[in-house]
Design a protein around this motif. Structure first.
Motif, PDB file in Angstrom:
ATOM      1  N   THR A   1       0.944  -1.279  -0.154  1.00 15.69           N
ATOM      2  CA  THR A   1      -0.009  -0.144  -0.029  1.00 15.69           C
ATOM      3  C   THR A   1       0.929   1.385   0.040  1.00 15.69           C
ATOM      4  O   THR A   1       0.600   2.254  -0.576  1.00 15.69           O
ATOM      5  N   LEU A   2       2.055   1.222   0.628  1.00 16.97           N
ATOM      6  CA  LEU A   2       2.967   2.291   0.806  1.00 16.97           C
ATOM      7  C   LEU A   2       3.473   2.524  -0.606  1.00 16.97           C
ATOM      8  O   LEU A   2       3.732   3.742  -1.079  1.00 16.97           O
ATOM      9  N   GLU A   3       3.904   1.335  -1.234  1.00 17.04           N
ATOM     10  CA  GLU A   3       4.413   1.736  -2.515  1.00 17.04           C
ATOM     11  C   GLU A   3       3.554   2.317  -3.559  1.00 17.04           C
ATOM     12  O   GLU A   3       3.837   2.970  -4.117  1.00 17.04           O
ATOM     13  N   ARG A   4       1.940   2.005  -3.413  1.00 18.06           N
ATOM     14  CA  ARG A   4       1.164   2.418  -4.421  1.00 18.06           C
ATOM     15  C   ARG A   4       0.980   3.953  -4.054  1.00 18.06           C
ATOM     16  O   ARG A   4       0.705   4.964  -5.045  1.00 18.06           O
ATOM     17  N   PHE A   5       1.165   4.350  -2.740  1.00 17.35           N
ATOM     18  CA  PHE A   5       1.113   5.746  -2.205  1.00 17.35           C
ATOM     19  C   PHE A   5       2.281   6.569  -2.766  1.00 17.35           C
ATOM     20  O   PHE A   5       2.056   7.598  -3.380  1.00 17.35           O
ATOM     21  N   VAL A   6       3.253   5.988  -2.854  1.00 17.47           N
ATOM     22  CA  VAL A   6       4.590   6.771  -3.395  1.00 17.47           C
ATOM     23  C   VAL A   6       4.411   6.566  -4.915  1.00 17.47           C
ATOM     24  O   VAL A   6       4.568   7.847  -5.571  1.00 17.47           O
ATOM     25  N   ALA A   7       3.874   5.635  -5.501  1.00 19.03           N
ATOM     26  CA  ALA A   7       4.053   5.780  -7.121  1.00 19.03           C
ATOM     27  C   ALA A   7       2.873   6.795  -7.502  1.00 19.03           C
ATOM     28  O   ALA A   7       3.014   7.527  -8.420  1.00 19.03           O
ATOM     29  N   ILE A   8       1.821   6.857  -6.688  1.00 19.69           N
ATOM     30  CA  ILE A   8       0.823   7.956  -7.052  1.00 19.69           C
ATOM     31  C   ILE A   8       0.779   9.404  -6.802  1.00 19.69           C
ATOM     32  O   ILE A   8       0.543  10.397  -7.375  1.00 19.69           O
ATOM     33  N   CYS A   9       1.105   9.396  -5.451  1.00 26.18           N
ATOM     34  CA  CYS A   9       1.511  10.822  -4.517  1.00 26.18           C
ATOM     35  C   CYS A   9       2.636  11.178  -4.694  1.00 26.18           C
ATOM     36  O   CYS A   9       2.975  12.736  -4.649  1.00 26.18           O
ATOM     37  N   MET A  10       3.725  10.584  -4.830  1.00 24.47           N
ATOM     38  CA  MET A  10       5.042  10.937  -5.088  1.00 24.47           C
ATOM     39  C   MET A  10       5.911  10.516  -6.306  1.00 24.47           C
ATOM     40  O   MET A  10       7.025   9.719  -6.282  1.00 24.47           O
ATOM     41  N   PRO A  11       5.278  10.744  -7.563  1.00 22.94           N
ATOM     42  CA  PRO A  11       5.577   9.881  -8.755  1.00 22.94           C
ATOM     43  C   PRO A  11       7.290  10.237  -8.976  1.00 22.94           C
ATOM     44  O   PRO A  11       8.017   9.396  -9.604  1.00 22.94           O
ATOM     45  N   LEU A  12       7.604  11.574  -8.860  1.00 20.91           N
ATOM     46  CA  LEU A  12       9.003  11.840  -9.121  1.00 20.91           C
ATOM     47  C   LEU A  12      10.011  11.145  -8.003  1.00 20.91           C
ATOM     48  O   LEU A  12      11.206  11.141  -8.638  1.00 20.91           O
ATOM     49  N   ARG A  13       9.823  10.719  -6.969  1.00 23.31           N
ATOM     50  CA  ARG A  13      10.629   9.711  -6.000  1.00 23.31           C
ATOM     51  C   ARG A  13      10.241   8.329  -6.214  1.00 23.31           C
ATOM     52  O   ARG A  13      11.249   7.783  -5.536  1.00 23.31           O
ATOM     53  N   HIS A  14       9.445   7.874  -6.924  1.00 23.21           N
ATOM     54  CA  HIS A  14       9.086   6.593  -6.974  1.00 23.21           C
ATOM     55  C   HIS A  14      10.361   6.083  -7.579  1.00 23.21           C
ATOM     56  O   HIS A  14      10.761   4.646  -6.878  1.00 23.21           O
TER      57      HIS A  14
ATOM     58  N   CYS B   1      -3.418  -0.359  10.363  1.00 18.64           N
ATOM     59  CA  CYS B   1      -4.829   0.188  10.126  1.00 18.64           C
ATOM     60  C   CYS B   1      -4.568   1.585   9.692  1.00 18.64           C
ATOM     61  O   CYS B   1      -5.042   2.468   8.703  1.00 18.64           O
ATOM     62  N   VAL B   2      -3.864   2.403  10.467  1.00 12.67           N
ATOM     63  CA  VAL B   2      -3.481   3.836  10.299  1.00 12.67           C
ATOM     64  C   VAL B   2      -2.720   4.088   8.928  1.00 12.67           C
ATOM     65  O   VAL B   2      -3.222   5.068   8.343  1.00 12.67           O
ATOM     66  N   ILE B   3      -1.933   3.192   8.642  1.00 13.98           N
ATOM     67  CA  ILE B   3      -1.177   3.384   7.342  1.00 13.98           C
ATOM     68  C   ILE B   3      -2.075   3.258   6.367  1.00 13.98           C
ATOM     69  O   ILE B   3      -2.057   3.916   5.287  1.00 13.98           O
ATOM     70  N   ILE B   4      -2.770   2.264   6.280  1.00  7.45           N
ATOM     71  CA  ILE B   4      -3.704   1.956   5.062  1.00  7.45           C
ATOM     72  C   ILE B   4      -4.798   3.349   5.039  1.00  7.45           C
ATOM     73  O   ILE B   4      -4.957   3.368   3.614  1.00  7.45           O
ATOM     74  N   VAL B   5      -5.478   3.577   6.186  1.00  7.51           N
ATOM     75  CA  VAL B   5      -5.981   4.930   5.912  1.00  7.51           C
ATOM     76  C   VAL B   5      -5.705   5.948   5.357  1.00  7.51           C
ATOM     77  O   VAL B   5      -5.897   6.710   4.569  1.00  7.51           O
ATOM     78  N   PHE B   6      -4.279   6.226   6.068  1.00  8.47           N
ATOM     79  CA  PHE B   6      -3.545   7.444   5.609  1.00  8.47           C
ATOM     80  C   PHE B   6      -3.361   7.158   3.951  1.00  8.47           C
ATOM     81  O   PHE B   6      -3.343   8.303   3.316  1.00  8.47           O
ATOM     82  N   CYS B   7      -2.926   6.068   3.630  1.00 12.10           N
ATOM     83  CA  CYS B   7      -2.698   6.085   2.138  1.00 12.10           C
ATOM     84  C   CYS B   7      -3.812   6.362   1.260  1.00 12.10           C
ATOM     85  O   CYS B   7      -3.697   7.016   0.313  1.00 12.10           O
ATOM     86  N   TYR B   8      -4.999   5.721   1.808  1.00  8.21           N
ATOM     87  CA  TYR B   8      -6.150   5.674   0.966  1.00  8.21           C
ATOM     88  C   TYR B   8      -6.507   7.118   0.918  1.00  8.21           C
ATOM     89  O   TYR B   8      -7.156   7.440  -0.052  1.00  8.21           O
TER      90      TYR B   8
END
Length: 310
Positions: A111-124, A197-204
């Protein structure tokens, strides 16, 4: 653990037992084959072996396969009332307990990897390298081993030498020699569950914000990433509920033993097996690139137009 004789006269009929065992064995065999197919697909393609999302996915497949094998041993032994020495049960318990957490934490990492890919694409590209992926897997196993290490250390310190030669039904409960050990295990499980759960909700929430302002191809990619995170959240929720099953089963056991058997079987199917079988479906079928590679693997590299699986 109750006395084994307490099973007499209250367990389901022999036909019911065989039917339940057959359902579970078919279920497990099917998904072990699917997992093996997808693991071999991952190994054959360099593009998968060098991409973090697929490396974490392969780690989940391997973790789930080991978990299914270990819990299946406990399931068969429990249904046919076969006992084993505590020293042997420890091996099965180590595998099932360790990979319970490995799967859950790997889902969080994906989930964190998807968060980085979508929200921080330049640093992915910088953050999600092959080297970092291997480091991530090492960290996942290290964090996952902490509850197991603490729990078994307490057991080894508390158990007498005669405990290791006892023949009992293999279950996590046999390692609880004092009530406070159960409370400690519950507290650790709840702490891990809360963090995940906190990490999942934050990323979502973050991905959902990006989805609202995205357009064109980015909109499609972001929506698919959002769906993936939602599926991970659902899968993780089922896994986390399984951590509460022993407490539910213990309460039901005080009411009716036959009901306890039925509830335990239901929990095993829905909250133990089912979430472990979602990973190959979430990534193996929804990811176009990986799905095509799996089809090619099934078809032994034949041309798509000549392949029976099109």
């Amino acid at each position: 653990m109750g006395d084994n004789n307490s099973w007499a006269g209250v367990v389901p009929t022999q036909r019911q037992i065989h039917f339940r065992v057959i359902i579970v064995e078919v279920f497990i065999a099917l998904f072990l084959c699917i997992n093996f197919l997808q693991i071999t697909t991952f190994v054959k393609k360099e593009v998968f072996r060098t991409t973090m999302r697929y490396i974490l996915f392969a780690n989940t497949l391997l973790s789930d396969s080991l978990f299914l094998i270990a819990t299946n041993i406990v399931f068969i032994f429990s249904f046919f009332r076969v006992t084993m020495e505590i020293s042997q049960c420890i091996i099965v318990y180590v595998v099932s307990s360790l990979y319970t957490f490995v799967t859950n934490i790997t889902l969080t990492a994906m989930t964190l990897e998807r968060f980085v890919a979508i929200c921080m694409p330049l640093r992915h590209g910088e953050l999600c390298t092959t080297r970092n992926s291997l480091h991530c897997i090492l960290i996942i196993h290290s964090i996952s081993s902490i509850p197991l290490t603490v729990f078994l250390s307490i057991f080894f310190a508390s158990a007498t030498h005669t405990v290791y030669t006892q023949h009992l039904m293999c279950a996590a409960e046999v390692f609880i020699l004092h009530s406070w050990q159960g409370h400690l295990r519950s507290a650790i499980n709840q702490f891990y569950s809360l963090i995940m759960c906190v990490i999942i909700v934050f990323c979502y929430v973050k991905i959902m914000k990006v989805a609202k302002v995205a357009s064109g191809e980015n909109q499609t990619s972001t929506q698919k990433g959002l769906q993936t995170v939602a599926l991970h959240a659902f899968q993780l929720m089922l896994c986390l509920i399984s951590l509460w099953c022993p407490f539910i089963e213990a309460a039901v056991l005080q009411i009716d033993f036959l009901l306890y058997i039925n509830v335990r079987y239901f929990n095993y199917i829905v909250f133990v097996l089912a979430p472990r079988c979602l990973s190959p479906l979430i990534y193996g079928l929804r990811d176009d690139k990986f799905f095509l590679a799996v089809k090619s693997n099934v078809c032994f590299g034949l041309q798509t137009k000549n392949c029976f699986c099109v």
